[in-house]
Design an enzyme around this catalytic site. Sequence first.
Site, mmCIF file in Angstrom:
data_model
loop_
_atom_site.group_PDB
_atom_site.id
_atom_site.type_symbol
_atom_site.label_atom_id
_atom_site.label_comp_id
_atom_site.label_asym_id
_atom_site.label_seq_id
_atom_site.Cartn_x
_atom_site.Cartn_y
_atom_site.Cartn_z
ATOM 1 N N ARG A 286 38.643 31.067 -57.348
ATOM 2 C CA ARG A 286 39.275 30.529 -56.142
ATOM 3 C C ARG A 286 39.286 31.549 -55.004
ATOM 4 O O ARG A 286 39.045 31.213 -53.843
ATOM 5 C CB ARG A 286 40.713 30.122 -56.477
ATOM 6 C CG ARG A 286 41.475 29.487 -55.317
ATOM 7 C CD ARG A 286 42.978 29.513 -55.562
ATOM 8 N NE ARG A 286 43.339 29.065 -56.883
ATOM 9 C CZ ARG A 286 43.676 27.813 -57.189
ATOM 10 N NH1 ARG A 286 43.680 26.890 -56.265
ATOM 11 N NH2 ARG A 286 44.012 27.492 -58.431
ATOM 12 N N ARG A 323 43.562 17.663 -56.223
ATOM 13 C CA ARG A 323 44.641 18.640 -56.362
ATOM 14 C C ARG A 323 45.991 18.164 -55.803
ATOM 15 O O ARG A 323 47.021 18.379 -56.436
ATOM 16 C CB ARG A 323 44.249 19.973 -55.723
ATOM 17 C CG ARG A 323 43.087 20.668 -56.431
ATOM 18 C CD ARG A 323 42.792 22.036 -55.836
ATOM 19 N NE ARG A 323 43.859 22.981 -56.129
ATOM 20 C CZ ARG A 323 44.708 23.438 -55.220
ATOM 21 N NH1 ARG A 323 44.623 23.040 -53.951
ATOM 22 N NH2 ARG A 323 45.652 24.291 -55.558
ATOM 23 N N TYR A 327 48.664 18.228 -58.871
ATOM 24 C CA TYR A 327 49.805 19.154 -58.947
ATOM 25 C C TYR A 327 50.369 19.505 -57.575
ATOM 26 O O TYR A 327 50.723 20.637 -57.302
ATOM 27 C CB TYR A 327 49.497 20.419 -59.753
ATOM 28 C CG TYR A 327 48.113 20.996 -59.647
ATOM 29 C CD1 TYR A 327 47.700 21.706 -58.529
ATOM 30 C CD2 TYR A 327 47.225 20.862 -60.699
ATOM 31 C CE1 TYR A 327 46.444 22.248 -58.455
ATOM 32 C CE2 TYR A 327 45.956 21.415 -60.638
ATOM 33 C CZ TYR A 327 45.572 22.103 -59.523
ATOM 34 O OH TYR A 327 44.304 22.653 -59.457
ATOM 35 N N CYS A 354 42.378 3.428 -54.572
ATOM 36 C CA CYS A 354 43.389 2.407 -54.825
ATOM 37 C C CYS A 354 44.513 2.972 -55.684
ATOM 38 O O CYS A 354 44.736 2.562 -56.824
ATOM 39 C CB CYS A 354 42.736 1.203 -55.497
ATOM 40 S SG CYS A 354 43.770 -0.270 -55.456
#
Length: 430
Positions: A286, A323, A327, A354
């Site tokens: 990341r 994401r 969380y 949906c």
Amino acid sequence: MVETKQGKLFFDGCDVTELARKYGTPLYVYSESVIQAHFDELRRDFLDRWPGSRVAYAAKAFCSLGMCRLAQRAGMCIDVVSGGELYTALTAGFPPERIEFNGNNKLLQELELAVSRGVGRIIVDGAEELDMIEKLCTALDKRVSVLYRITPGVRADSHDYIVTGKKDSKFGFPLDEDVLYPAVERALAAPHVDFLGFHFHIGSQLFDRGPYIQAVEAMLEVVGQVRERFGVAVTELNLGGGFGITYTSEERKPFRYYLDPMLERIADRFDRWGLPRPAVVIEPGRSIVGDAGMTLYSVGEIKEIRGVRKYVCVDGGMSDNIRPALYQAVYRGVLANKMDRADRETVTVCGKCCEAGDVLVRDLSLPPAERGDIFALFCTGAYGYAMASNYNNNPVPAVVLVHGGTDELMVRRQSYADIIRNQLIPPSLE
């Protein structure tokens, strides 16, 4: 690398509204300059300061042929956690000896690919995995280098879904004496395995170096026990990754903030033991690509519920960025074609899937939005494309690499035909 010119957003020299026009939306955009800057920082502040050190880019953050080439060009290694990531790296021409195979519950066919192609390291996650490796090495007449992943029992301050170093974890060996040391003894006795040392990864998106220091101390205690019990000097330690980045207001720390105190403790302990300092490996993902990427969307329907909320709908959502729904990740975003307009409205930017939970950003200040505006969501370079799905049969977006005003396609956009390519109608339904 983000700037405003004539009321429009530019990323690494490229007008993102033109990128949206050229390639369509949703669109992932990566800055080569930002990725390279992070690699340069790691080389300056880690690789050049610790002999034998390695950076293994964690491919799970963003795995593509082009990203593997960027890591290879920068002289990095790659950390993979599946047969698919391993296949991608090998197909990109990444040297197998610079690939480290991590992850839990590795499948037999995945290990066979790794052993047969001669990957540099296998991070063993459980006792049964060592048995599988030994059998494969015997059959293939190969030898492999391994590290054991341990769970140091450290509680890191992050979302439970991305905390991996506590004892109650699906990853690694717990530090229980009757579990870990017999497993180490088996690895030392295994005829086709070179046992090098230990690995930990305590979590992701972390800003406090305290848990890292605790984990290193726990690891060094294990190293000392291995030395006393078996007369073996560990030669390699992998400190994982998980270094936090700025999504909204978080303060991104330099890599040295995390690494220096860990390296100091390793150096001190090995010097006191009178042993050569071990090779040290880290596996950031990341922190390499997160803020190097953004996602572009086109604004569609705008729906205002009087006295409640105003929704700005875009043409992507949880299928290209899970994401926020998974969380509760929080992002920043702007209208890329209205950078010179004042923020006058508080809106919720939602996707087209949906699901009521398909919300990208809640309560975001923006200029008045209109259909056709380009919405840019920042810092989506990690776990956007990597976790994208075909939910609602939405195609996975294209990926573009930008650098100094130039743009190149790195991943083609999926078509509807791509989505159903492997589907069949059973003969009984014809």
